[in-house]
Design an enzyme around this catalytic site. Structure first.
Site, PDB file in Angstrom:
ATOM      1  N   HIS A 136       0.829  -1.207   0.000  1.00  0.00           N
ATOM      2  CA  HIS A 136       0.000   0.000   0.000  1.00  0.00           C
ATOM      3  C   HIS A 136       0.863   1.258   0.000  1.00  0.00           C
ATOM      4  CE1 HIS A 136       1.119  -0.499   4.204  1.00  0.00           C
ATOM      5  NE2 HIS A 136       0.833   0.776   4.405  1.00  0.00           N
ATOM      6  N   ASP A 138       0.496   4.982   1.978  1.00  0.00           N
ATOM      7  CA  ASP A 138      -0.262   5.401   3.156  1.00  0.00           C
ATOM      8  C   ASP A 138      -1.451   6.285   2.747  1.00  0.00           C
ATOM      9  OD1 ASP A 138       1.269   3.996   4.971  1.00  0.00           O
ATOM     10  OD2 ASP A 138       2.723   5.612   5.212  1.00  0.00           O
ATOM     11  N   HIS A 287       4.662   0.239  -0.041  1.00  0.00           N
ATOM     12  CA  HIS A 287       5.427  -0.545   0.922  1.00  0.00           C
ATOM     13  C   HIS A 287       4.577  -1.684   1.447  1.00  0.00           C
ATOM     14  CE1 HIS A 287       3.458   2.736   3.095  1.00  0.00           C
ATOM     15  NE2 HIS A 287       3.460   1.975   4.185  1.00  0.00           N
ATOM     16  N   ARG A 304       5.383   6.974  13.331  1.00  0.00           N
ATOM     17  CA  ARG A 304       5.489   7.615  12.017  1.00  0.00           C
ATOM     18  C   ARG A 304       4.944   9.033  12.046  1.00  0.00           C
ATOM     19  NH1 ARG A 304       0.705   5.026   8.131  1.00  0.00           N
ATOM     20  NH2 ARG A 304      -1.013   5.976   9.267  1.00  0.00           N
TER      21      ARG A 304
HETATM   22 FE   FE2 Z   1       1.941   2.060   5.714  1.00  0.00          FE
END
Ligand code: FE2
Length: 329
Positions: A136, A138, A287, A304
């Site tokens: 995917h 993000d 990723h 993150r």
């Molecule tokens: Fe992700």
């Protein structure tokens, strides 16, 4: 900055070939199409403009950069990320996120689904409708997916839990010319929770998806806003169907494109250790969340910060269109 390219005859100066101010930053590619390890930068202190420019140039070129032995705290993580844009702040960040840092989200393994009354394993199983599901970008179903993500290791397992990225520009370039011409003009629907298999009796997560649905029509090939490169804008998590094709045509072509995007030669895999940081271009790479630690019982906690992105634009110059609106974070 020095970029090492031993296959082409040793070190050479930064991107434009001009003599760059020596910041001590070194960039070492780690795979043929994507990924580089950066040394000589201390991310715990503010970077000067030259260093930021060099890191950004390397990021645009290699799509994902790795830094080791940085040991950032939350404040330093946010400060480093701010060099590259405005962090996304989401009102709902989950119970693991640090309350005093609104820009940081925390992902802890073994917790997904539990807030919806689902066992973690069952939740994963209901979401795993495709082999390439885990790939995917993000927040790819939004009209403005984040431009960049800065991920830092919190608690890492002794082994397992690696992250893998794929270069969607290289994947596009690797298609045959007739197929590139075909996909250039197409658009696809991206939707949150696509493929989730609801429990017919009672399913709080399915209700959550309906109440918080986010869907957008994106170009199948987007033009990167900074590099002008064409990006095969596909992923296994949000892409529901290609518009204008039959269901059978769409599913087979999506499968073919996903297979292309995730071919090993377009990927790089990173083994996390304490203090490691990765920053990637969420517009040009997808990723893969690791799925090899839960059965071992190890904890894996990652933090993150995402940097605000813009609305993708297709080869014909027209932007993505929302299906659902508004799209709150
Ligand atoms: Fe992700």
């Amino acid at each position: 900055m020095t970029i090492h390219q031993s296959a082409q005859g040793g070190s050479q100066p930064s991107s434009a070939g001009e003599p760059a101010q020596d910041t001590g930053i070194e960039v070492e590619p780690v795979a043929g199409h994507i990924g580089a390890e950066v040394t000589g930068a201390d991310l715990t202190v503010p970077l000067d403009d030259t260093a930021v420019t060099q890191i950004r140039a390397a990021l645009l070129r290699f799509k994902v950069l790795f830094f080791r032995d940085q040991h950032l705290d939350h404040a330093a993580h946010v400060a480093f990320s701010r060099h590259f844009g405005e962090p996304v702040v989401r009102p709902r960040r989950g119970s693991s996120a640090p309350p005093e840092f609104a820009e940081i989200e925390t992902a802890a393994n073994r917790l997904g689904g539990t807030r919806f009354g689902l066992d973690h394993g069952e939740w994963l199983e209901r979401r795993r409708y495709s082999l390439l599901r885990g790939w995917h970008c993000d927040h790819g179903s939004r009209i403005d997916p984040p431009a960049l993500t800065v991920l830092r290791a919190g608690t890492v397992p002794p082994y397992g839990g690696d992250t893998t990225w794929a270069n969607l520009v290289a994947a596009y370039s690797g298609l045959s010319e007739p197929l590139r011409g075909f996909v250039d003009g197409l658009r696809a629907e991206h939707r949150l929770g696509v493929g989730y298999l609801p429990n017919p009796i009672d399913d709080e997560y399915a209700r959550h998806l309906l109440e918080h649905q986010i869907a957008t029509v994106h170009p199948l090939v987007r033009v990167h806003p900074e590099t002008g490169e064409r990006v095969l804008f596909v992923n296994g998590y949000y892409l529901q169907r290609i518009q204008g094709l039959s269901r059978a045509e769409s599913s087979r072509i999506v499968e073919l494109l996903l297979e292309q995007a995730t071919r090993p030669e377009y990927t790089v895999r990173f083994r996390w250790d304490p203090g490691a940081v990765a920053i990637w271009d969420n517009r040009a790479a997808i990723h893969l969340a690791p799925d090899d630690v839960n059965h071992l019982g190890f904890r894996r906690i990652m933090h993150r910060v995402m940097i605000t992105g813009d609305v993708p634009v297709g080869v014909d110059g027209s932007p993505s269109q929302p299906i659902t609106w508004p799209q709150p974070w």
